[in-house]
Scaffold this active site. Structure first.
Site, PDB file in Angstrom:
ATOM      1  N   ASP A 183       0.814  -1.209   0.000  1.00  0.00           N
ATOM      2  CA  ASP A 183       0.000   0.000   0.000  1.00  0.00           C
ATOM      3  C   ASP A 183       0.851   1.264   0.000  1.00  0.00           C
ATOM      4  O   ASP A 183       1.829   1.368   0.754  1.00  0.00           O
ATOM      5  CB  ASP A 183      -0.908  -0.016   1.230  1.00  0.00           C
ATOM      6  CG  ASP A 183      -1.719   1.254   1.372  1.00  0.00           C
ATOM      7  OD1 ASP A 183      -2.588   1.493   0.518  1.00  0.00           O
ATOM      8  OD2 ASP A 183      -1.469   2.022   2.327  1.00  0.00           O
TER       9      ASP A 183
ATOM     10  N   GLU B 290       1.267   0.092  -4.935  1.00  0.00           N
ATOM     11  CA  GLU B 290       0.494   1.305  -5.189  1.00  0.00           C
ATOM     12  C   GLU B 290       1.468   2.461  -5.026  1.00  0.00           C
ATOM     13  O   GLU B 290       2.103   2.588  -3.975  1.00  0.00           O
ATOM     14  CB  GLU B 290      -0.661   1.451  -4.200  1.00  0.00           C
ATOM     15  CG  GLU B 290      -1.451   2.734  -4.413  1.00  0.00           C
ATOM     16  CD  GLU B 290      -2.344   3.095  -3.239  1.00  0.00           C
ATOM     17  OE1 GLU B 290      -3.313   3.844  -3.448  1.00  0.00           O
ATOM     18  OE2 GLU B 290      -2.059   2.647  -2.105  1.00  0.00           O
TER      19      GLU B 290
END
Length: 611
Positions: free
Chosen positions: A267, A303
């Protein structure tokens, strides 16, 4: 078959029946083990080792033992490397023996990344019960849809009964609201039986705001030199960083080995600040690949809003050097602007040339490869993607962020013309880049996916106020009274309204959506996936027509050619030039005579494949 990851941290069951406890606490002089719920038991001191470590091996504990670390004779804290927290983040940790679980998927070696059709799942909101077992019950449905990989939003233990998962504070412990560790392992094993990979979203950029005790005994875990949206950065490049780096590298290896997961999605790596060489992202990926070895197909995804293409580079054999792919926000943003007309916030960077940016994403991955971003105050964003295959970019029309970061969590089917949504989905599902669906997207779910959490009182009030104030810059929410209408993240109803309603699937309108997605995914597996084995050799290009017309082609190493014709507007398009190739898909509103007359109706997509 038994699987375990041998860690330098936490509680490890030994073959002789004893348990070794280990804690890195460089700020302490004394650490003891305190057994919870055992009458008459006294804390047992750990021996102080070099470099801030404390260690104890004892036969006074075993699988199922609940324990705390007692620091400096006063405060009891859970194990930061706890494998399970049965009583949430402030409760005791539980000794888990991974050898208790008997794996039966020893023949599983994973799947090639070019076969990926991903399906993002929030375990808690996916079903009425919100458990790992409930996800397992839907695996046959997902296999029938054509899904080859489920991607679980973070499951690491978080405070309270509900959370997106990005506020986790025990990265090795599956949250007890979803089930026990063996329940997650059963889910993984059942998925593998159906040929489905399981990927896990992990958070290595911060710890959540409640339940993190690291600062009280290992302040070296953090650094004031780097700031993140959540406070001080994690110490990946300062003094005493080795243990910190190992903590997260071991976490990645733990999920991939002890749980036999097929990959991780890291993330918001743009929020990880590390000035060392190699940086933590590179070291983690290279360690994973050298440890797991070539026998297993393990995939790493990031990401990264900085569009740092360097992390996606391939070898001469087209194998990932570090990371397989990145979530491609650019293609989502361009499509969202096209089909909704929204231009607020980060969509402003896609407001003037969305068709061109979509074309660039389809052939080159990122729309921003070093161009100036006005939304980012005129800074340049991104790196060149030259030489990267389309499989390095995960495409999506919806995900948890793009829905849940809206004030009312609206899904795309409630914001745009259904014909426009179908056109966008038809582009993403048949283009070479791996597509990802957000749970329920395939049957046109209209239930919102809101931001939700379950913090304690003072923190809960601060999070609610902060969430509402985030939208103050939007004209719709300039008035404080209007912002009060934004759902309270801590309210139970906010979470309940975000649960998927599976009862609607049998309704005709939702069946129509489901048949549409099934057909497109079937066509993908039939026509596109077999040609992606030489993804680095794909040649591609695009051209624009009128305001909303787009033609894209991909030439594969077997000399076949895939061509997209799209009209991404509400007006018909003329002077279209279809290729002299067999048509494999056309929107419902497209008829052969229209193509012969070189016209495309509004919101229409046609795909051709020349063998």
């Amino acid at each position: 078959m038994k699987r375990r990851h041998n860690m330098h941290f936490g509680a490890e069951c030994r073959e002789d029946g004893s348990v070794r406890f280990r804690l890195w606490a460089p700020a302490l002089h004394q650490v003891e083990i305190s057994f919870a719920g055992v009458k008459g038991s006294k804390p047992i001191p750990l021996k102080r080792r070099e470099h801030g470590w404390f260690e104890l091996t004892t036969d006074a504990a075993g699988p199922g033992t609940l324990y705390y670390f007692r620091i400096d004779g006063e405060k009891e804290v859970p194990d930061p490397a706890s494998r399970f927290q049965p009583r949430d983040v402030h409760g005791p940790s539980e000794v888990i023996d991974p050898n208790v679980f008997n794996w039966k998927d020893e023949a599983w070696r994973g799947r090639d990344w070019n076969e990926a059709v991903l399906y993002e799942v929030h375990v808690g909101a996916f079903s009425e019960t919100g458990t790992f077992s409930a996800v397992r019950e839907r695996l046959d449905y997902l296999a029938g849809l054509g899904i080859t990989a489920i991607e679980l939003m973070p499951v690491s233990d978080f405070p309270g009964r509900r959370n997106w998962g990005y506020d986790g504070v025990f990265p090795f412990a599956p949250d007890s609201t979803y089930g026990r560790p063996e329940d997650l392992k059963e889910l993984v094993q059942a998925a593998h039986e159906r040929g489905i990979m399981v990927l896990l979203d992990v958070v290595y950029n911060h710890f959540g705001p409640e339940g993190d005790y690291l600062g009280s005994y290992a302040p070296q875990f953090f650094t004031e030199r780097h700031k993140t949206p959540w406070g001080n950065g994690i110490n990946f490049d300062g003094d005493e960083n080795r243990v910190v780096r190992d903590f997260f590298i071991h976490n990645a290896l733990y999920w991939l080995t002890e749980y036999n997961l097929d990959g991780l999605r890291l993330d918001a790596v743009h929020a990880i600040v590390d000035d060392s060489t190699p940086d933590i992202l590179t070291e983690l990926a290279t360690t994973v690949r050298s440890t797991v070895g070539p026998a297993r197909k393990v995939h790493l995804i990031v990401e990264n809003e900085r569009n740092q293409a360097g992390y996606l580079r391939r070898t001469a054999q087209c194998q990932p050097r570090t990371y397989d792919a990145q979530w491609n926000d650019d293609i989502h943003h361009a499509l969202h602007v096209l089909i909704t007309g929204e231009k607020d916030g980060y969509y402003s960077d896609y407001a003037t040339r969305p068709v061109e940016q979509l074309g660039r994403c389809l052939v080159g991955g990122f729309a921003y490869q070093g161009e100036v971003s006005l939304y980012s105050n005129g800074e340049t964003r991104g790196e060149s993607t030259e030489g990267l295959p389309p499989t390095a970019f995960v495409s999506f029309l919806q995900n948890h962020d793009q829905i849940g970061n809206r004030a009312f969590g609206e899904r795309i089917v409630t914001l745009a013309d259904p014909c426009a949504v179908r056109a966008a989905a038809a582009i993403l599902l048949l283009a070479p880049a791996p597509p990802m669906l957000f749970m329920g997207e395939e049957f046109g779910a209209q239930s919102p996916f809101l931001f939700f959490c379950d913090f304690e009182k003072d923190l809960a009030a601060a999070v609610t106020a902060g969430r509402r104030n985030e939208f103050a810059r939007f004209a719709r929410f300039n008035d404080p009274g209007a912002r009060k209408g934004i759902p309270d993240p801590n309210a139970e109803q906010t979470f309940e309204s975000s649960r998927l309603d599976w009862n609607v699937v049998e309704q005709p309108a939702h069946q129509h959506w489901l048949a549409f997605y099934r057909r497109l995914i079937r066509l993908r597996h039939q026509h596109v996936v077999p040609r992606l084995s030489s993804a680095c050799k794909i040649r591609s290009g695009y051209s624009l027509h009128e305001d909303r017309g787009l033609t894209v082609h991909w030439e594969f190493s077997d000399c076949s050619k895939l061509t997209l014709l799209a009209n991404l507007g509400a007006a018909p398009q003329s002077a279209v030039t279809p290729p002299n190739s067999p048509m494999i898909y056309a929107s419902e509103n497209v008829h052969q005579n229209q193509l012969e007359m070189r016209t495309m109706p509004p919101w229409s997509v046609v795909w051709f494949m020349e063998p």
